[in-house]
Design a protein around this motif. Structure first.
Motif, PDB file in Angstrom:
ATOM      1  N   ARG A 182     -21.674 -12.101  39.579  1.00  0.00           N
ATOM      2  CA  ARG A 182     -21.258 -11.513  40.262  1.00  0.00           C
ATOM      3  C   ARG A 182     -22.435 -11.998  41.582  1.00  0.00           C
ATOM      4  NH1 ARG A 182     -17.326  -7.154  39.209  1.00  0.00           N
ATOM      5  NH2 ARG A 182     -15.530  -8.372  37.935  1.00  0.00           N
ATOM      6  N   ASN A 183     -23.613 -11.462  41.274  1.00  0.00           N
ATOM      7  CA  ASN A 183     -24.650 -11.586  42.243  1.00  0.00           C
ATOM      8  C   ASN A 183     -24.588 -13.776  43.260  1.00  0.00           C
ATOM      9  OD1 ASN A 183     -27.347 -12.389  42.648  1.00  0.00           O
ATOM     10  ND2 ASN A 183     -27.319 -10.551  43.102  1.00  0.00           N
ATOM     11  N   SER A 184     -24.371 -14.009  44.208  1.00  0.00           N
ATOM     12  CA  SER A 184     -24.196 -15.192  44.437  1.00  0.00           C
ATOM     13  C   SER A 184     -25.548 -15.621  44.420  1.00  0.00           C
ATOM     14  CB  SER A 184     -24.072 -15.102  46.095  1.00  0.00           C
ATOM     15  OG  SER A 184     -25.184 -14.046  46.887  1.00  0.00           O
ATOM     16  N   THR A 185     -26.622 -14.743  44.928  1.00  0.00           N
ATOM     17  CA  THR A 185     -28.136 -16.142  44.651  1.00  0.00           C
ATOM     18  C   THR A 185     -27.724 -15.834  42.971  1.00  0.00           C
ATOM     19  OG1 THR A 185     -29.007 -14.546  46.337  1.00  0.00           O
ATOM     20  CG2 THR A 185     -30.299 -15.382  44.675  1.00  0.00           C
ATOM     21  N   PHE A 186     -28.050 -15.276  41.902  1.00  0.00           N
ATOM     22  CA  PHE A 186     -28.022 -15.563  40.303  1.00  0.00           C
ATOM     23  C   PHE A 186     -27.354 -16.516  39.938  1.00  0.00           C
ATOM     24  CE2 PHE A 186     -27.746 -14.828  36.210  1.00  0.00           C
ATOM     25  CZ  PHE A 186     -28.736 -14.976  35.815  1.00  0.00           C
ATOM     26  N   PHE A 187     -25.868 -16.373  40.619  1.00  0.00           N
ATOM     27  CA  PHE A 187     -24.645 -17.379  40.041  1.00  0.00           C
ATOM     28  C   PHE A 187     -25.388 -18.870  40.735  1.00  0.00           C
ATOM     29  CE2 PHE A 187     -21.242 -19.868  41.695  1.00  0.00           C
ATOM     30  CZ  PHE A 187     -20.345 -19.925  40.251  1.00  0.00           C
ATOM     31  N   ARG A 188     -25.505 -19.196  41.588  1.00  0.00           N
ATOM     32  CA  ARG A 188     -26.243 -20.197  42.315  1.00  0.00           C
ATOM     33  C   ARG A 188     -27.209 -21.330  42.008  1.00  0.00           C
ATOM     34  NH1 ARG A 188     -24.895 -25.111  45.290  1.00  0.00           N
ATOM     35  NH2 ARG A 188     -26.423 -25.964  45.953  1.00  0.00           N
ATOM     36  N   ALA A 189     -28.536 -20.325  40.974  1.00  0.00           N
ATOM     37  CA  ALA A 189     -29.040 -20.894  40.254  1.00  0.00           C
ATOM     38  C   ALA A 189     -28.525 -21.594  38.721  1.00  0.00           C
ATOM     39  CB  ALA A 189     -30.575 -19.539  40.286  1.00  0.00           C
ATOM     40  N   VAL A 190     -28.241 -19.776  37.905  1.00  0.00           N
ATOM     41  CA  VAL A 190     -27.323 -20.747  37.121  1.00  0.00           C
ATOM     42  C   VAL A 190     -26.826 -22.379  36.829  1.00  0.00           C
ATOM     43  CG1 VAL A 190     -26.742 -19.906  35.091  1.00  0.00           C
ATOM     44  CG2 VAL A 190     -27.858 -18.369  36.576  1.00  0.00           C
ATOM     45  N   TRP A 191     -26.130 -22.295  37.955  1.00  0.00           N
ATOM     46  CA  TRP A 191     -25.377 -23.335  38.111  1.00  0.00           C
ATOM     47  C   TRP A 191     -25.742 -24.399  38.195  1.00  0.00           C
ATOM     48  CZ3 TRP A 191     -24.128 -27.439  41.839  1.00  0.00           C
ATOM     49  CH2 TRP A 191     -22.933 -27.916  41.409  1.00  0.00           C
ATOM     50  N   LEU A 192     -26.838 -24.365  38.981  1.00  0.00           N
ATOM     51  CA  LEU A 192     -28.170 -25.424  40.207  1.00  0.00           C
ATOM     52  C   LEU A 192     -27.987 -25.890  38.502  1.00  0.00           C
ATOM     53  CD1 LEU A 192     -29.299 -25.125  43.205  1.00  0.00           C
ATOM     54  CD2 LEU A 192     -27.868 -27.094  42.695  1.00  0.00           C
ATOM     55  N   GLN A 193     -28.581 -25.307  38.185  1.00  0.00           N
ATOM     56  CA  GLN A 193     -29.972 -25.602  36.776  1.00  0.00           C
ATOM     57  C   GLN A 193     -28.476 -26.240  35.299  1.00  0.00           C
ATOM     58  OE1 GLN A 193     -33.537 -23.670  35.241  1.00  0.00           O
ATOM     59  NE2 GLN A 193     -32.298 -21.775  37.174  1.00  0.00           N
ATOM     60  N   SER A 194     -27.403 -25.641  34.826  1.00  0.00           N
ATOM     61  CA  SER A 194     -26.474 -25.984  34.291  1.00  0.00           C
ATOM     62  C   SER A 194     -25.898 -27.385  34.831  1.00  0.00           C
ATOM     63  CB  SER A 194     -25.750 -24.767  33.677  1.00  0.00           C
ATOM     64  OG  SER A 194     -26.044 -23.712  33.833  1.00  0.00           O
ATOM     65  N   ALA A 195     -24.817 -27.369  35.857  1.00  0.00           N
ATOM     66  CA  ALA A 195     -24.302 -28.056  36.332  1.00  0.00           C
ATOM     67  C   ALA A 195     -25.717 -30.034  36.234  1.00  0.00           C
ATOM     68  CB  ALA A 195     -23.841 -28.045  37.785  1.00  0.00           C
ATOM     69  N   SER A 196     -26.699 -29.457  36.634  1.00  0.00           N
ATOM     70  CA  SER A 196     -27.640 -30.508  36.722  1.00  0.00           C
ATOM     71  C   SER A 196     -28.408 -30.927  35.228  1.00  0.00           C
ATOM     72  CB  SER A 196     -29.017 -30.050  36.920  1.00  0.00           C
ATOM     73  OG  SER A 196     -28.588 -29.478  38.482  1.00  0.00           O
ATOM     74  N   MET A 197     -27.961 -30.299  34.451  1.00  0.00           N
ATOM     75  CA  MET A 197     -28.556 -30.291  33.055  1.00  0.00           C
ATOM     76  C   MET A 197     -27.263 -31.491  32.456  1.00  0.00           C
ATOM     77  SD  MET A 197     -31.301 -30.173  32.427  1.00  0.00           S
ATOM     78  CE  MET A 197     -31.500 -31.331  30.697  1.00  0.00           C
ATOM     79  N   GLY A 198     -25.744 -30.762  32.518  1.00  0.00           N
ATOM     80  CA  GLY A 198     -24.730 -31.624  32.393  1.00  0.00           C
ATOM     81  C   GLY A 198     -24.155 -32.786  33.061  1.00  0.00           C
ATOM     82  N   MET A 199     -24.585 -32.797  34.449  1.00  0.00           N
ATOM     83  CA  MET A 199     -23.713 -34.162  35.268  1.00  0.00           C
ATOM     84  C   MET A 199     -25.268 -35.256  34.635  1.00  0.00           C
ATOM     85  SD  MET A 199     -25.433 -34.350  38.824  1.00  0.00           S
ATOM     86  CE  MET A 199     -27.071 -34.182  39.681  1.00  0.00           C
ATOM     87  N   LEU A 200     -26.526 -35.383  33.937  1.00  0.00           N
ATOM     88  CA  LEU A 200     -27.707 -36.416  34.399  1.00  0.00           C
ATOM     89  C   LEU A 200     -26.817 -36.627  32.537  1.00  0.00           C
ATOM     90  CD1 LEU A 200     -30.660 -34.125  35.036  1.00  0.00           C
ATOM     91  CD2 LEU A 200     -29.437 -36.508  36.617  1.00  0.00           C
ATOM     92  N   PRO A 201     -26.836 -38.239  32.361  1.00  0.00           N
ATOM     93  CA  PRO A 201     -26.689 -38.779  31.077  1.00  0.00           C
ATOM     94  C   PRO A 201     -28.297 -38.413  30.379  1.00  0.00           C
ATOM     95  CG  PRO A 201     -27.654 -40.464  33.222  1.00  0.00           C
ATOM     96  CD  PRO A 201     -27.341 -39.340  33.339  1.00  0.00           C
ATOM     97  N   VAL A 202     -27.649 -38.309  28.870  1.00  0.00           N
ATOM     98  CA  VAL A 202     -29.071 -38.117  27.899  1.00  0.00           C
ATOM     99  C   VAL A 202     -28.464 -39.296  27.042  1.00  0.00           C
ATOM    100  CG1 VAL A 202     -27.689 -35.769  26.506  1.00  0.00           C
ATOM    101  CG2 VAL A 202     -29.846 -37.199  25.959  1.00  0.00           C
ATOM    102  N   HIS A 203     -29.953 -40.473  26.354  1.00  0.00           N
ATOM    103  CA  HIS A 203     -29.390 -41.652  26.126  1.00  0.00           C
ATOM    104  C   HIS A 203     -29.807 -41.523  24.795  1.00  0.00           C
ATOM    105  CE1 HIS A 203     -28.227 -43.779  30.277  1.00  0.00           C
ATOM    106  NE2 HIS A 203     -26.997 -43.394  29.225  1.00  0.00           N
ATOM    107  N   LEU A 204     -29.401 -41.954  23.668  1.00  0.00           N
ATOM    108  CA  LEU A 204     -30.680 -42.477  21.796  1.00  0.00           C
ATOM    109  C   LEU A 204     -31.515 -43.777  22.433  1.00  0.00           C
ATOM    110  CD1 LEU A 204     -30.771 -40.418  19.811  1.00  0.00           C
ATOM    111  CD2 LEU A 204     -28.997 -42.347  19.342  1.00  0.00           C
ATOM    112  N   ARG A 205     -32.545 -43.571  22.161  1.00  0.00           N
ATOM    113  CA  ARG A 205     -33.134 -44.965  22.550  1.00  0.00           C
ATOM    114  C   ARG A 205     -33.827 -45.025  20.932  1.00  0.00           C
ATOM    115  NH1 ARG A 205     -33.572 -46.660  27.134  1.00  0.00           N
ATOM    116  NH2 ARG A 205     -33.204 -45.365  28.936  1.00  0.00           N
ATOM    117  N   ARG A 206     -33.955 -46.341  20.773  1.00  0.00           N
ATOM    118  CA  ARG A 206     -34.605 -46.846  19.764  1.00  0.00           C
ATOM    119  C   ARG A 206     -35.746 -47.917  19.939  1.00  0.00           C
ATOM    120  NH1 ARG A 206     -31.109 -49.327  17.561  1.00  0.00           N
ATOM    121  NH2 ARG A 206     -29.599 -48.385  15.817  1.00  0.00           N
ATOM    122  N   ARG A 207     -37.005 -47.796  19.121  1.00  0.00           N
ATOM    123  CA  ARG A 207     -37.892 -48.733  18.945  1.00  0.00           C
ATOM    124  C   ARG A 207     -38.072 -49.328  18.399  1.00  0.00           C
ATOM    125  NH1 ARG A 207     -41.248 -44.494  19.586  1.00  0.00           N
ATOM    126  NH2 ARG A 207     -41.496 -44.374  22.106  1.00  0.00           N
TER     127      ARG A 207
END
Length: 429
Positions: A68-93
């Protein structure tokens, strides 16, 4: 009300009655219960145990109060949403070549569908939020034909890692229904905060920021009490004369009828009987409350590591520094989590044989693309004939465009794409 509170209240102590009065109660038929029992699966017991982290403010801080703290919510939302939207790919060498392992079952689990009820972005965002708030995130691995086919996130607070007597890692899991069980390390995908006091359990924001969040809640409560119970008047009417009761009532009625509501904005009062208008200035107490709320917002920002302007309480203009803010956010806030996710995927989701040639990679380029002008300058340099290090198809893939024939070769020094094509045509002839 806790277990012991129910016991004390049942004998009359908490209700203010003396103990002797409780003894003199008339006898009742049937057994007398001096306590209330809880089943281990009772949600009321779970709520009692999760009352929160009590800091110096005396406030029990739990996840709902903290968000309910707006600053805390914004910080958690930014990090969680950013990690969620960025793609993670499995790569093979393979030799000197690195490619996406699209044929591996784990590729779709990480990139598209981790389970039957969550999308990939929602799963990653939830796991990231658990790691931020609690210090650790846990998911059950569902296998089929030797490969991980699904990742089922476990409920927060239900899983705890520990080392056995033989230094093996296991997890004590308490589901909503049924007794507790022990999960082997090979059955759980997990990662946590980089900071830990025992090497197993990470430090969550709810633990380390309990004092700051509690003080912020106290400041909000003080502001609400001021608005509800305090005097929020803009000024006063004063005079050296003595006003009678009738004159005071007429003045109040005039203020309500002629100078109240939205239509009376910026109207001027016509004063009689020697009245003078005096505006109130902000008191020192009110100013201190505002400063306290700003200070607690800054403290929350320090705990989360998110830059001030991204938390939307900086009074300065962003201007041309928006690109540097994004770079700062990725480098100093998200980059450690990229490494944590990639190491966890490599350690807990790949077999020892697959670990020799495969790895996971987060693509943070979506947050660092910048404007179209910046992208054009970057691609121009990357595709240049003298120092080019990207092929045409690699550049087209970054823009979500289809590959073209002959676009998989690097440009040769001192030549252009047209001359290279002419040479290839001549060689073919």
């Amino acid at each position: 009300m806790g277990i012991f509170t129910r016991f004390l209240d049942s004998v009359g102590i908490m209700s203010g009655e003396p103990a002797a009065a409780a003894v003199r109660q008339p006898p009742v038929s049937g057994p007398i219960l001096a306590y209330e029992t809880y089943d281990l699966n009772d949600p009321r017991l779970l709520e009692l145990m999760r009352e929160g982290r009590t800091g110096v403010s005396g406030i029990a801080v739990n996840d709902r109060k903290a968000l309910r703290n707006s600053t805390f919510f914004r910080a958690v939302w930014l990090q969680s949403a950013s990690m969620g939207m960025l793609p993670v790919h499995l790569r093979r060498r393979t030799g000197d070549k690195v490619e996406k392992a699209t044929d591996h079952p784990l590729f779709n689990v990480l990139h598209k569908k981790p389970n039957d009820f969550q999308t990939a972005s929602r799963f990653k965002a939830y796991m990231q939020m658990c790691a931020l708030l609690d210090g650790g995130a846990y998911a059950l691995k569902i296998r089929s034909r030797g490969h991980v086919r699904q990742l089922i996130p476990l409920e927060r607070g239900s899983c705890k890692p520990r080392l056995t007597d033989t230094w093996g890692l296991v997890f004590d899991y308490q589901p909503k229904k049924g007794g507790s069980r022990v999960l082997m390390a090979d059955d759980v995908f997990h990662f946590g905060s980089p900071l830990t006091l025992d090497g197993l359990n990470g430090l969550g924001l709810l633990d380390v920021a309990a004092d700051t969040l509690g003080l912020a809640i106290r400041a909000q409560q003080a502001a609400s009490r001021l608005l509800v119970n305090g005097t929020i008047a803009r000024g006063a009417l004063e005079t050296d004369e003595t006003l009678g009761a009738e004159a005071i009532e007429n003045l109040k009625a005039s203020l309500r009828e002629d100078y109240a509501g939205v239509g009376a904005t910026d109207d001027w009062l016509i004063l009689e009987e020697g009245l003078k208008a005096k505006l109130f200035a902000g008191s020192a107490r009110d100013s201190q409350l505002v400063e306290l709320m700003k200070r607690e917002a800054e403290e929350v920002a320090r705990f989360t590591g998110v830059p001030r302007p991204l938390l939307m309480f900086d009074e300065t203009s962003w201007g041309s520094g928006i690109e540097q803010l994004g770079l700062f956010f990725v480098t100093y806030c998200l980059m450690p989590w990229f490494v944590i996710w990639e190491e966890a995927i490599w350690t807990w989701l790949l077999t020892p044989q697959e670990q020799l040639t495969m790895y996971a990679k987060y693509n943070e380029g979506a947050l660092l693309r910048g404007s179209l002008k910046d992208q054009a300058e970057f691609l121009k340099a990357a595709l240049g004939p003298n120092v080019g290090y990207l092929t045409q198809n690699e550049a087209r893939d970054m823009q979500d465009r289809n590959p073209i024939d002959g676009g998989d070769e690097l440009p040769r020094p001192g030549t252009t794409a047209h001359s290279i094509m002419q040479e290839e045509q001549a060689d073919a002839a």
